[in-house]
Design a protein around this motif. Sequence first.
Motif, short mmCIF file in Angstrom:
data_model
loop_
_atom_site.label_atom_id
_atom_site.label_comp_id
_atom_site.label_asym_id
_atom_site.label_seq_id
_atom_site.Cartn_x
_atom_site.Cartn_y
_atom_site.Cartn_z
N TYR A 167 0.93 -1.25 0.08
CA TYR A 167 0.07 -0.04 0.14
C TYR A 167 0.91 1.42 -0.03
O TYR A 167 1.23 1.69 -0.97
N ARG A 168 0.96 1.79 1.21
CA ARG A 168 1.66 3.21 1.35
C ARG A 168 2.92 2.78 2.09
O ARG A 168 3.80 3.89 2.10
N GLY A 169 3.41 1.77 2.53
CA GLY A 169 4.57 1.52 2.95
C GLY A 169 4.69 1.80 4.73
O GLY A 169 5.86 1.82 5.15
N ASP A 170 3.50 2.03 5.27
CA ASP A 170 3.43 2.14 6.90
C ASP A 170 4.03 1.22 7.59
O ASP A 170 4.83 1.32 8.41
N PHE A 171 3.62 -0.08 7.26
CA PHE A 171 3.88 -1.41 7.92
C PHE A 171 5.55 -1.77 7.76
O PHE A 171 6.34 -1.85 8.66
N ALA A 172 5.96 -1.35 6.43
CA ALA A 172 7.22 -1.46 5.89
C ALA A 172 8.07 -0.63 6.67
O ALA A 172 9.27 -0.98 7.25
N ALA A 173 7.66 0.68 7.06
CA ALA A 173 8.46 1.40 7.67
C ALA A 173 8.61 1.06 9.03
O ALA A 173 9.87 1.29 9.80
N ALA A 174 7.75 0.42 9.86
CA ALA A 174 7.70 -0.14 11.08
C ALA A 174 8.74 -1.41 11.20
O ALA A 174 9.61 -1.53 12.13
N ILE A 175 8.58 -2.23 10.09
CA ILE A 175 9.55 -3.24 10.01
C ILE A 175 11.25 -2.83 9.98
O ILE A 175 11.79 -3.33 10.60
N LEU A 176 11.43 -1.72 9.36
CA LEU A 176 12.66 -1.21 9.12
C LEU A 176 13.22 -0.94 10.36
O LEU A 176 14.27 -1.05 10.58
N GLY A 177 12.43 -0.42 11.16
CA GLY A 177 12.89 -0.07 12.51
C GLY A 177 13.31 -1.23 13.51
O GLY A 177 14.10 -1.04 14.56
N ALA A 178 12.95 -2.36 13.00
CA ALA A 178 13.60 -3.50 13.71
C ALA A 178 14.71 -4.43 13.12
O ALA A 178 15.18 -5.28 13.37
N ALA A 179 15.47 -3.24 12.25
CA ALA A 179 16.77 -3.63 11.75
C ALA A 179 16.89 -4.97 10.81
O ALA A 179 17.83 -5.67 11.04
N PRO A 180 16.01 -5.16 9.81
CA PRO A 180 16.17 -6.47 8.95
C PRO A 180 17.57 -6.07 8.06
O PRO A 180 17.76 -4.99 7.86
N ALA A 181 18.33 -6.91 7.67
CA ALA A 181 19.30 -6.80 6.62
C ALA A 181 18.78 -6.46 5.17
O ALA A 181 19.28 -5.70 4.45
N ARG A 182 17.62 -7.01 4.78
CA ARG A 182 16.97 -6.76 3.65
C ARG A 182 15.63 -6.93 3.58
O ARG A 182 14.86 -7.85 4.47
N LEU A 183 14.62 -5.94 3.05
CA LEU A 183 13.17 -6.26 3.07
C LEU A 183 12.71 -5.84 1.53
O LEU A 183 13.25 -4.92 1.04
N TYR A 184 12.14 -6.88 0.92
CA TYR A 184 11.55 -6.86 -0.38
C TYR A 184 10.22 -6.32 -0.30
O TYR A 184 9.23 -6.74 0.58
N LEU A 185 9.71 -5.38 -0.66
CA LEU A 185 8.52 -4.77 -0.61
C LEU A 185 7.85 -5.22 -2.03
O LEU A 185 8.14 -4.81 -2.95
N VAL A 186 6.58 -5.93 -2.21
CA VAL A 186 6.01 -6.61 -2.98
C VAL A 186 4.47 -6.06 -3.41
O VAL A 186 3.76 -6.18 -2.38
N ASP A 187 4.31 -5.30 -4.42
CA ASP A 187 2.86 -4.80 -4.69
C ASP A 187 3.09 -4.48 -6.07
O ASP A 187 3.70 -3.89 -6.57
N PRO A 188 1.77 -4.78 -6.88
CA PRO A 188 1.64 -4.42 -8.23
C PRO A 188 1.24 -3.07 -8.46
O PRO A 188 1.49 -2.42 -9.44
N TRP A 189 0.69 -2.43 -7.17
CA TRP A 189 0.10 -0.87 -7.43
C TRP A 189 -0.73 -0.68 -8.72
O TRP A 189 -0.34 -0.08 -9.40
N ALA A 190 -1.63 -1.77 -8.88
CA ALA A 190 -2.58 -1.80 -10.03
C ALA A 190 -3.64 -2.48 -9.46
O ALA A 190 -3.90 -3.35 -8.62
N PRO A 191 -4.75 -2.20 -10.61
CA PRO A 191 -5.99 -2.96 -9.89
C PRO A 191 -6.01 -4.49 -9.73
O PRO A 191 -4.99 -5.03 -10.56
#
Length: 186
Positions: free
Chosen positions: A29-53
Amino acid sequence: MTMPRCLPDRLGMVIELAPASVGAEISVYRGDFAAAILGAAPARLYLVDPWAPPTGNFKNDTWSHHDHEANYGYVLTRFTLEPRVTIMRTRSLDAAAALEDSGVQLDWVYIDACHAFEDCLQDLRAWSRLLRTGGALMGHDFVDDGTHEMEQFGVHTAVERFADEAGWRLDTVACEWPPSYKLIRV
């Protein structure tokens, strides 16, 4: 039968796994949960979304093409300079196949994509193949099947079916509303 643990929220499930891990969030969606996850210090985070219908069984998309583009643009602005993030603008199954073909292995994945039974089951099967030993499959909207917010849900049944057929068990439930789940291999 072992009762799953209950944590207060979904971020708590991810934080247990995140330090120095490699993970993926499916449907950003807009990455709010991803931003929270990054606060927990993962080495890599893949964000997958088609941003399409959506295609397939998901019927609850009232966003216009412009809305999807705006959300994608927001995520790009938010995370492009973050070296731990890889943004994949594609559908869930296509991303799983591409990562598998590239030899990527994950410690965890968090799925909040299509909630229809067949789509959810396909996501669980596809993403589980990328998990290292000891990895966790997590997801959102672990509610009783039926119609919720104009969408036909099948997440609960898909999670149970996958766990039974693939030898996984429900380890944790985030007890916020709507709840999230964490599966581990038995």
